[in-house]
Design an enzyme around this catalytic site. Structure first.
Site, PDB file in Angstrom:
ATOM      1  N   GLY A 230      -6.550  28.158 -13.918  1.00 37.82           N
ATOM      2  CA  GLY A 230      -5.107  28.192 -14.144  1.00 37.82           C
ATOM      3  C   GLY A 230      -4.568  26.946 -14.828  1.00 37.82           C
ATOM      4  O   GLY A 230      -3.488  26.980 -15.411  1.00 37.82           O
ATOM      5  N   SER A 231      -5.316  25.845 -14.775  1.00 39.99           N
ATOM      6  CA  SER A 231      -4.858  24.626 -15.450  1.00 39.99           C
ATOM      7  C   SER A 231      -5.384  24.537 -16.875  1.00 39.99           C
ATOM      8  O   SER A 231      -4.949  23.678 -17.640  1.00 39.99           O
ATOM      9  CB  SER A 231      -5.313  23.386 -14.673  1.00 39.99           C
ATOM     10  OG  SER A 231      -4.641  23.328 -13.441  1.00 39.99           O
TER      11      SER A 231
ATOM     12  N   SER B 279      -4.985  19.252 -14.440  1.00 44.34           N
ATOM     13  CA  SER B 279      -5.473  19.812 -13.180  1.00 44.34           C
ATOM     14  C   SER B 279      -4.319  19.834 -12.192  1.00 44.34           C
ATOM     15  O   SER B 279      -3.804  18.769 -11.812  1.00 44.34           O
ATOM     16  CB  SER B 279      -6.622  18.980 -12.607  1.00 44.34           C
ATOM     17  OG  SER B 279      -6.902  19.403 -11.289  1.00 44.34           O
TER      18      SER B 279
ATOM     19  N   SER C 269      -4.231  20.505  -8.980  1.00 44.30           N
ATOM     20  CA  SER C 269      -4.520  19.784  -7.727  1.00 44.30           C
ATOM     21  C   SER C 269      -4.909  18.328  -7.989  1.00 44.30           C
ATOM     22  O   SER C 269      -4.731  17.473  -7.142  1.00 44.30           O
ATOM     23  CB  SER C 269      -5.677  20.464  -6.995  1.00 44.30           C
ATOM     24  OG  SER C 269      -6.851  20.395  -7.806  1.00 44.30           O
TER      25      SER C 269
ATOM     26  N   THR D 181     -10.207  18.758  -9.350  1.00 45.68           N
ATOM     27  CA  THR D 181     -11.216  19.666  -9.909  1.00 45.68           C
ATOM     28  C   THR D 181     -12.342  18.850 -10.541  1.00 45.68           C
ATOM     29  O   THR D 181     -12.089  18.044 -11.442  1.00 45.68           O
ATOM     30  CB  THR D 181     -10.542  20.615 -10.920  1.00 45.68           C
ATOM     31  OG1 THR D 181      -9.565  21.369 -10.185  1.00 45.68           O
ATOM     32  CG2 THR D 181     -11.514  21.556 -11.573  1.00 45.68           C
TER      33      THR D 181
ATOM     34  N   ARG E  73      -2.361  28.650 -10.789  1.00 45.35           N
ATOM     35  CA  ARG E  73      -2.154  29.636 -11.859  1.00 45.35           C
ATOM     36  C   ARG E  73      -0.682  30.035 -11.991  1.00 45.35           C
ATOM     37  O   ARG E  73      -0.278  30.551 -13.033  1.00 45.35           O
ATOM     38  CB  ARG E  73      -3.027  30.871 -11.623  1.00 45.35           C
ATOM     39  CG  ARG E  73      -2.746  31.611 -10.336  1.00 45.35           C
ATOM     40  CD  ARG E  73      -3.829  32.631 -10.060  1.00 45.35           C
ATOM     41  NE  ARG E  73      -3.603  33.439  -8.868  1.00 45.35           N
ATOM     42  CZ  ARG E  73      -3.803  33.046  -7.611  1.00 45.35           C
ATOM     43  NH1 ARG E  73      -4.230  31.813  -7.368  1.00 45.35           N
ATOM     44  NH2 ARG E  73      -3.602  33.860  -6.598  1.00 45.35           N
TER      45      ARG E  73
ATOM     46  N   GLU F  20      -7.919  36.979  -9.867  1.00 48.11           N
ATOM     47  CA  GLU F  20      -7.435  36.120  -8.784  1.00 48.11           C
ATOM     48  C   GLU F  20      -6.351  36.782  -7.932  1.00 48.11           C
ATOM     49  O   GLU F  20      -6.324  36.599  -6.719  1.00 48.11           O
ATOM     50  CB  GLU F  20      -6.925  34.783  -9.343  1.00 48.11           C
ATOM     51  CG  GLU F  20      -8.045  33.927  -9.920  1.00 48.11           C
ATOM     52  CD  GLU F  20      -7.569  32.561 -10.363  1.00 48.11           C
ATOM     53  OE1 GLU F  20      -7.076  31.787  -9.531  1.00 48.11           O
ATOM     54  OE2 GLU F  20      -7.685  32.256 -11.572  1.00 48.11           O
TER      55      GLU F  20
ATOM     56  N   HIS G   9     -17.583  44.060 -33.678  1.00 47.61           N
ATOM     57  CA  HIS G   9     -18.926  43.791 -34.203  1.00 47.61           C
ATOM     58  C   HIS G   9     -19.996  43.909 -33.128  1.00 47.61           C
ATOM     59  O   HIS G   9     -21.148  43.561 -33.364  1.00 47.61           O
ATOM     60  CB  HIS G   9     -18.958  42.403 -34.848  1.00 47.61           C
ATOM     61  CG  HIS G   9     -18.002  42.294 -35.989  1.00 47.61           C
ATOM     62  ND1 HIS G   9     -18.348  42.601 -37.288  1.00 47.61           N
ATOM     63  CD2 HIS G   9     -16.681  41.990 -36.010  1.00 47.61           C
ATOM     64  CE1 HIS G   9     -17.286  42.456 -38.069  1.00 47.61           C
ATOM     65  NE2 HIS G   9     -16.259  42.083 -37.307  1.00 47.61           N
TER      66      HIS G   9
ATOM     67  N   LYS H 242     -15.673  25.639  -4.033  1.00 48.29           N
ATOM     68  CA  LYS H 242     -15.286  24.224  -4.173  1.00 48.29           C
ATOM     69  C   LYS H 242     -15.758  23.425  -2.969  1.00 48.29           C
ATOM     70  O   LYS H 242     -16.262  22.316  -3.110  1.00 48.29           O
ATOM     71  CB  LYS H 242     -13.768  24.097  -4.344  1.00 48.29           C
ATOM     72  CG  LYS H 242     -13.284  24.524  -5.728  1.00 48.29           C
ATOM     73  CD  LYS H 242     -11.767  24.386  -5.888  1.00 48.29           C
ATOM     74  CE  LYS H 242     -11.295  25.038  -7.184  1.00 48.29           C
ATOM     75  NZ  LYS H 242      -9.902  24.930  -7.481  1.00 48.29           N
TER      76      LYS H 242
HETATM   77  C1  F6R Z   1      -5.889  28.958  -8.472  1.00 45.69           C
HETATM   78  C2  F6R Z   1      -6.287  28.915  -9.863  1.00 45.69           C
HETATM   79  C3  F6R Z   1      -7.604  28.325 -10.219  1.00 45.69           C
HETATM   80  C4  F6R Z   1      -7.466  26.816 -10.438  1.00 45.69           C
HETATM   81  C5  F6R Z   1      -8.815  26.185 -10.793  1.00 45.69           C
HETATM   82  C6  F6R Z   1      -8.721  24.709 -11.102  1.00 45.69           C
HETATM   83  O1  F6R Z   1      -4.564  29.401  -8.373  1.00 45.69           O
HETATM   84  O2  F6R Z   1      -5.572  29.379 -10.707  1.00 45.69           O
HETATM   85  O3  F6R Z   1      -8.066  28.978 -11.376  1.00 45.69           O
HETATM   86  O4  F6R Z   1      -6.538  26.554 -11.444  1.00 45.69           O
HETATM   87  O5  F6R Z   1      -9.718  26.387  -9.744  1.00 45.69           O
HETATM   88  O6  F6R Z   1      -8.014  24.019 -10.129  1.00 45.69           O
HETATM   89  P1  F6R Z   1      -6.841  23.029 -10.567  1.00 45.69           P
HETATM   90  O7  F6R Z   1      -5.879  23.866 -11.341  1.00 45.69           O
HETATM   91  O8  F6R Z   1      -6.275  22.504  -9.313  1.00 45.69           O
HETATM   92  O9  F6R Z   1      -7.488  21.975 -11.414  1.00 45.69           O
END
Ligand code: F6R
Length: 359
Positions: A63-64, A105, A107, A110, A157, A242, A258, A352
């Site tokens: 999502g980031s 990111s 959070s 990541t 996301r 998700e 293709h 994770k």
């Molecule tokens: C959860 C989501 C995930 C996170 C990904 C990376 O809602 O969308 O795809 O975005 O796991 O984590 P962040 O965004 O915190 O770096």
């Protein structure tokens, strides 16, 4: 069955009991979030020497990262700097001191993004972080890297307005791209009126996102996208994964013409269970639009159902974001039909935490 599904989606109780955290409100808030992110992004200033770059890499995951991909699709036409997305531990080999790296990111924790951040620092790139906090915020402070701190609370996301429009504002502030003010305002208006058409209160018979979700229920979903809707197609796929916890794949045009179209025959039971969703919009390359018609024909011949969704609006940005919003709502309704809460993504959390234990 369809009537049952429609009354299920039209019943407010369904939303309250399955969507405990109010994910639906976060989807509906996208127009306002985009405006907030844009206004805050325009106020965010960077050192003058950040203007001297030849390429831009947005590094992030899930999502980031998607905002970076949408950014690349949006500005690919007008002679702007090359924008690529890195979803990996290492940045591309061409990266150096004439590169701008946007480490994105939500959070800030990541591991791939943190590794790429270190890589960018080591290679002398101009780095900026977009995050709510976590390790990335700490590292950025230690390295003297400017940080845009996201103040939005929700799933990563759901923060798409930030992950897309803040990098766009950064490039505009650095005068690396043309002014997008008008497009952002138009996109927000288009999103607002679309959100009024697709929100949970609107009954299925008048709500095309609910109708689409019903026709996708129990299906293997393949999203077809192309040109400026390539990243949007990936957003649709990942939102189905998700939010609705369902199988979904993406095929991009013109490339799919293709190879993918040769693979519609086997195994037969899969074709019967599949449904293609073609993301179209009026300003796509005319040859891509032609290819859509042919793909629809080929899917039909192979006995695969398919549906088309059109982006709306004048600007490229509005067309992209309107398609995103349609997909977000559809994935939300499909989550409910699957009996799922759209918010949690426990397999992602599991992976994770397993990886963290193995450090
Ligand atoms: C959860 C989501 C995930 C996170 C990904 C990376 O809602 O969308 O795809 O975005 O796991 O984590 P962040 O965004 O915190 O770096």
């Amino acid at each position: 069955m369809v009537n049952d599904a429609a009354s299920f989606l039209d019943n407010p109780e369904t939303h309250e009991s399955l969507d405990i955290t109010g994910f639906r409100d976060r989807i509906g808030d996208l127009p306002h979030q985009c405006l907030r992110a844009w206004e805050q992004g325009l106020k965010f200033s960077l050192p003058d020497d950040y203007r001297n770059v030849r390429n831009v890499v947005v590094t992030g995951m899930g999502g980031s990262a998607i905002g970076g991909e949408l950014l690349g699709d949006l500005i690919s036409k007008d002679g702007s700097p090359l924008v690529t997305v890195c979803r990996d531990y290492h940045l591309p080999p061409y990266l150096g001191s004439d590169s701008l790296v946007i480490a994105s990111s939500y959070s800030g924790n990541t591991e791939e993004t943190i590794a790429a951040f270190h890589d960018a620092i080591q290679r002398g790139a101009k780095v900026v972080a977009v995050t709510t906090g976590g390790q990335l915020l700490k590292l950025a402070h230690e390295e003297g890297v400017p940080v845009f701190q996201i103040d939005y609370v929700g799933e990563p996301r759901a923060a798409l307005g930030y992950s897309f429009l803040v990098p766009l504002a950064i490039l505009q502030n650095l005068r690396l791209i043309a002014d997008s003010d008008e497009a952002v305002l138009e996109a927000a208006e288009v999103l607002l009126s679309l959100s009024h058409r697709l929100k949970p209160k609107i009954p299925t018979q008048d709500n095309p996102a609910k109708e689409l979700a019903i026709s996708l229920h129990g299906k293997l979903i393949v999203i077809y996208g192309g040109g400026m809707l390539s990243g949007v197609a990936r957003r649709w796929k990942t939102q189905f994964n998700e939010n609705a916890k369902t199988w979904a794949f993406v095929e991009l045009l013109p490339e799919a013409g293709h190879n993918a179209i040769a693979g519609l025959q086997w195994p037969k039971p899969i074709g019967k269970k599949a449904c293609g969703v073609l993301l179209n919009t009026w300003s796509l390359h005319p040859r891509i639009k032609l290819r859509y018609q042919m793909i629809e024909e080929l899917l039909g011949k192979a006995g695969v159902e398919c549906r088309t969704v059109d982006g709306v609006g004048k600007s490229t940005l509005a067309q992209m974001l309107s398609s995103v919003l349609f997909g977000d709502y559809t994935s939300y309704y499909l989550a409910l039909l699957n009996g799922e809460d759209p918010s949690p993504v426990s397999p992602l959390d599991y992976l994770k935490s397993r990886l963290k234990d193995l450090q």
